[in-house]
Design a protein around this motif. Structure first.
Motif, PDB file in Angstrom:
ATOM      1  N   ILE A 166       0.836  -1.208   0.000  1.00 56.11           N
ATOM      2  CA  ILE A 166       0.000   0.000   0.000  1.00 56.11           C
ATOM      3  C   ILE A 166       0.869   1.255   0.000  1.00 56.11           C
ATOM      4  O   ILE A 166       0.582   2.208  -0.719  1.00 56.11           O
ATOM      5  CB  ILE A 166      -0.989  -0.035   1.177  1.00 56.11           C
ATOM      6  N   VAL A 167       1.939   1.240   0.772  1.00 52.16           N
ATOM      7  CA  VAL A 167       2.839   2.393   0.820  1.00 52.16           C
ATOM      8  C   VAL A 167       3.509   2.615  -0.537  1.00 52.16           C
ATOM      9  O   VAL A 167       3.762   3.759  -0.930  1.00 52.16           O
ATOM     10  CB  VAL A 167       3.896   2.214   1.940  1.00 52.16           C
ATOM     11  N   SER A 168       3.764   1.543  -1.279  1.00 50.80           N
ATOM     12  CA  SER A 168       4.455   1.668  -2.564  1.00 50.80           C
ATOM     13  C   SER A 168       3.566   2.225  -3.681  1.00 50.80           C
ATOM     14  O   SER A 168       4.076   2.666  -4.708  1.00 50.80           O
ATOM     15  CB  SER A 168       5.002   0.303  -3.002  1.00 50.80           C
ATOM     16  N   LEU A 169       2.260   2.221  -3.483  1.00 47.82           N
ATOM     17  CA  LEU A 169       1.341   2.676  -4.527  1.00 47.82           C
ATOM     18  C   LEU A 169       1.317   4.191  -4.619  1.00 47.82           C
ATOM     19  O   LEU A 169       1.340   4.897  -3.615  1.00 47.82           O
ATOM     20  CB  LEU A 169      -0.071   2.151  -4.242  1.00 47.82           C
ATOM     21  N   LYS A 170       1.262   4.670  -5.837  1.00 53.47           N
ATOM     22  CA  LYS A 170       1.144   6.111  -6.085  1.00 53.47           C
ATOM     23  C   LYS A 170      -0.333   6.396  -6.354  1.00 53.47           C
ATOM     24  O   LYS A 170      -0.783   6.374  -7.495  1.00 53.47           O
ATOM     25  CB  LYS A 170       2.019   6.518  -7.251  1.00 53.47           C
ATOM     26  N   ILE A 171      -1.042   6.674  -5.277  1.00 50.99           N
ATOM     27  CA  ILE A 171      -2.494   6.846  -5.338  1.00 50.99           C
ATOM     28  C   ILE A 171      -2.812   8.279  -5.767  1.00 50.99           C
ATOM     29  O   ILE A 171      -2.181   9.229  -5.305  1.00 50.99           O
ATOM     30  CB  ILE A 171      -3.113   6.539  -3.968  1.00 50.99           C
ATOM     31  N   SER A 172      -3.823   8.420  -6.624  1.00 53.84           N
ATOM     32  CA  SER A 172      -4.188   9.742  -7.116  1.00 53.84           C
ATOM     33  C   SER A 172      -4.731  10.613  -5.984  1.00 53.84           C
ATOM     34  O   SER A 172      -5.247  10.129  -4.986  1.00 53.84           O
ATOM     35  CB  SER A 172      -5.248   9.616  -8.212  1.00 53.84           C
ATOM     36  N   LYS A 173      -4.619  11.901  -6.196  1.00 59.32           N
ATOM     37  CA  LYS A 173      -5.098  12.871  -5.214  1.00 59.32           C
ATOM     38  C   LYS A 173      -6.605  12.686  -4.990  1.00 59.32           C
ATOM     39  O   LYS A 173      -7.083  12.769  -3.865  1.00 59.32           O
ATOM     40  CB  LYS A 173      -4.793  14.290  -5.697  1.00 59.32           C
ATOM     41  N   GLU A 174      -7.340  12.443  -6.059  1.00 59.67           N
ATOM     42  CA  GLU A 174      -8.786  12.268  -5.954  1.00 59.67           C
ATOM     43  C   GLU A 174      -9.150  11.085  -5.055  1.00 59.67           C
ATOM     44  O   GLU A 174     -10.038  11.170  -4.221  1.00 59.67           O
ATOM     45  CB  GLU A 174      -9.429  12.068  -7.345  1.00 59.67           C
ATOM     46  N   LEU A 175      -8.437   9.981  -5.217  1.00 59.25           N
ATOM     47  CA  LEU A 175      -8.715   8.794  -4.399  1.00 59.25           C
ATOM     48  C   LEU A 175      -8.316   9.032  -2.943  1.00 59.25           C
ATOM     49  O   LEU A 175      -9.056   8.665  -2.032  1.00 59.25           O
ATOM     50  CB  LEU A 175      -7.990   7.569  -4.952  1.00 59.25           C
ATOM     51  N   ARG A 176      -7.190   9.691  -2.743  1.00 60.57           N
ATOM     52  CA  ARG A 176      -6.776  10.015  -1.359  1.00 60.57           C
ATOM     53  C   ARG A 176      -7.800  10.892  -0.683  1.00 60.57           C
ATOM     54  O   ARG A 176      -8.176  10.675   0.464  1.00 60.57           O
ATOM     55  CB  ARG A 176      -5.411  10.705  -1.356  1.00 60.57           C
ATOM     56  N   GLU A 177      -8.294  11.899  -1.398  1.00 54.57           N
ATOM     57  CA  GLU A 177      -9.274  12.809  -0.819  1.00 54.57           C
ATOM     58  C   GLU A 177     -10.616  12.133  -0.571  1.00 54.57           C
ATOM     59  O   GLU A 177     -11.312  12.459   0.377  1.00 54.57           O
ATOM     60  CB  GLU A 177      -9.458  14.038  -1.713  1.00 54.57           C
ATOM     61  N   SER A 178     -10.974  11.178  -1.410  1.00 57.27           N
ATOM     62  CA  SER A 178     -12.261  10.501  -1.223  1.00 57.27           C
ATOM     63  C   SER A 178     -12.229   9.535  -0.039  1.00 57.27           C
ATOM     64  O   SER A 178     -13.275   9.148   0.468  1.00 57.27           O
ATOM     65  CB  SER A 178     -12.657   9.733  -2.493  1.00 57.27           C
ATOM     66  N   ASN A 179     -11.049   9.148   0.410  1.00 52.70           N
ATOM     67  CA  ASN A 179     -10.918   8.224   1.535  1.00 52.70           C
ATOM     68  C   ASN A 179     -10.598   8.918   2.848  1.00 52.70           C
ATOM     69  O   ASN A 179     -10.272   8.268   3.825  1.00 52.70           O
ATOM     70  CB  ASN A 179      -9.835   7.175   1.242  1.00 52.70           C
ATOM     71  N   VAL A 180     -10.673  10.238   2.865  1.00 48.23           N
ATOM     72  CA  VAL A 180     -10.364  10.990   4.090  1.00 48.23           C
ATOM     73  C   VAL A 180     -11.520  10.897   5.059  1.00 48.23           C
ATOM     74  O   VAL A 180     -12.639  10.815   4.771  1.00 48.23           O
ATOM     75  CB  VAL A 180     -10.036  12.461   3.767  1.00 48.23           C
TER      76      VAL A 180
END
Length: 100
Positions: free
Chosen positions: A86-100
Protein backbone atom coordinates in the motif's frame (compact mmCIF):
# COMPACT_ATOMS: atom_id res chain seq x y z
CA UNK A 1 -14.75 -1.95 -5.44
CA UNK A 2 -16.49 -5.26 -5.89
CA UNK A 3 -14.97 -8.48 -7.21
CA UNK A 4 -16.93 -7.98 -10.44
CA UNK A 5 -15.42 -4.52 -10.89
CA UNK A 6 -11.93 -5.91 -10.28
CA UNK A 7 -12.42 -8.58 -12.94
CA UNK A 8 -13.83 -5.95 -15.33
CA UNK A 9 -10.54 -4.05 -14.97
CA UNK A 10 -8.63 -7.26 -15.69
CA UNK A 11 -10.84 -7.85 -18.75
CA UNK A 12 -10.12 -4.32 -19.98
CA UNK A 13 -6.38 -4.98 -19.69
CA UNK A 14 -6.75 -8.28 -21.56
CA UNK A 15 -8.74 -6.63 -24.35
CA UNK A 16 -6.35 -3.69 -24.76
CA UNK A 17 -3.32 -5.99 -24.83
CA UNK A 18 -4.98 -8.72 -26.92
CA UNK A 19 -4.34 -11.41 -24.29
CA UNK A 20 -6.27 -14.33 -22.90
CA UNK A 21 -6.60 -15.02 -19.18
CA UNK A 22 -4.25 -18.04 -19.43
CA UNK A 23 -1.61 -15.83 -21.05
CA UNK A 24 -1.97 -13.39 -18.15
CA UNK A 25 -1.55 -16.34 -15.74
CA UNK A 26 1.80 -17.06 -17.33
CA UNK A 27 2.84 -13.40 -17.49
CA UNK A 28 2.13 -12.91 -13.77
CA UNK A 29 3.70 -16.22 -12.72
CA UNK A 30 0.52 -18.02 -11.65
CA UNK A 31 -0.11 -21.71 -12.19
CA UNK A 32 -2.07 -22.70 -15.30
CA UNK A 33 -5.69 -21.49 -15.04
CA UNK A 34 -5.19 -20.20 -11.47
CA UNK A 35 -6.90 -16.89 -12.24
CA UNK A 36 -9.70 -18.58 -14.15
CA UNK A 37 -10.51 -20.84 -11.22
CA UNK A 38 -10.34 -17.95 -8.79
CA UNK A 39 -12.67 -15.94 -10.97
CA UNK A 40 -15.20 -18.76 -11.39
CA UNK A 41 -15.30 -19.45 -7.66
CA UNK A 42 -15.67 -15.72 -7.02
CA UNK A 43 -12.78 -16.08 -4.61
CA UNK A 44 -11.12 -13.12 -3.00
CA UNK A 45 -7.49 -12.45 -3.84
CA UNK A 46 -4.78 -12.75 -1.25
CA UNK A 47 -2.24 -9.94 -1.04
CA UNK A 48 0.49 -12.16 -2.52
CA UNK A 49 -1.58 -12.57 -5.69
CA UNK A 50 -2.71 -8.95 -5.81
CA UNK A 51 0.91 -7.71 -5.65
CA UNK A 52 1.60 -9.50 -8.95
CA UNK A 53 -0.88 -7.18 -10.69
CA UNK A 54 1.40 -4.16 -10.08
CA UNK A 55 2.24 -2.74 -13.49
CA UNK A 56 -0.82 -4.42 -15.01
CA UNK A 57 -3.56 -2.45 -13.24
CA UNK A 58 -3.37 1.16 -12.09
CA UNK A 59 -2.23 1.96 -8.57
CA UNK A 60 -5.68 3.39 -7.80
CA UNK A 61 -7.36 0.13 -8.82
CA UNK A 62 -4.84 -1.89 -6.82
CA UNK A 63 -5.39 0.28 -3.74
CA UNK A 64 -9.16 -0.08 -3.98
CA UNK A 65 -8.80 -3.84 -4.46
CA UNK A 66 -6.45 -4.12 -1.49
CA UNK A 67 -8.95 -2.26 0.69
CA UNK A 68 -12.10 -4.07 -0.46
CA UNK A 69 -11.69 -7.39 -2.28
CA UNK A 70 -8.41 -8.60 -0.85
CA UNK A 71 -8.39 -11.16 1.94
CA UNK A 72 -7.43 -9.84 5.38
CA UNK A 73 -3.77 -10.63 6.09
CA UNK A 74 -3.60 -13.30 8.77
CA UNK A 75 0.05 -13.53 9.73
CA UNK A 76 2.92 -11.07 10.31
CA UNK A 77 4.48 -11.78 6.90
CA UNK A 78 1.32 -10.97 4.92
CA UNK A 79 0.50 -7.99 7.15
CA UNK A 80 3.93 -6.54 6.41
CA UNK A 81 3.55 -7.33 2.70
CA UNK A 82 0.15 -5.56 2.64
CA UNK A 83 1.52 -2.49 4.43
CA UNK A 84 4.58 -2.25 2.15
CA UNK A 85 2.44 -2.76 -0.95
CA UNK A 86 0.00 0.00 0.00
CA UNK A 87 2.84 2.39 0.82
CA UNK A 88 4.46 1.67 -2.56
CA UNK A 89 1.34 2.68 -4.53
CA UNK A 90 1.14 6.11 -6.09
CA UNK A 91 -2.49 6.85 -5.34
CA UNK A 92 -4.19 9.74 -7.12
CA UNK A 93 -5.10 12.87 -5.21
CA UNK A 94 -8.79 12.27 -5.95
CA UNK A 95 -8.72 8.79 -4.40
CA UNK A 96 -6.78 10.02 -1.36
CA UNK A 97 -9.27 12.81 -0.82
CA UNK A 98 -12.26 10.50 -1.22
CA UNK A 99 -10.92 8.22 1.53
CA UNK A 100 -10.36 10.99 4.09
Amino acid sequence: MTLEEFWEKVDEYLEVNDLKLNQLNTKLGFRHNDLGCLRLRKGRLGIKKLVKFKGILSDDVLYEAAMTVCLEPSNPETIELMENFIVSLKISKELRESNV
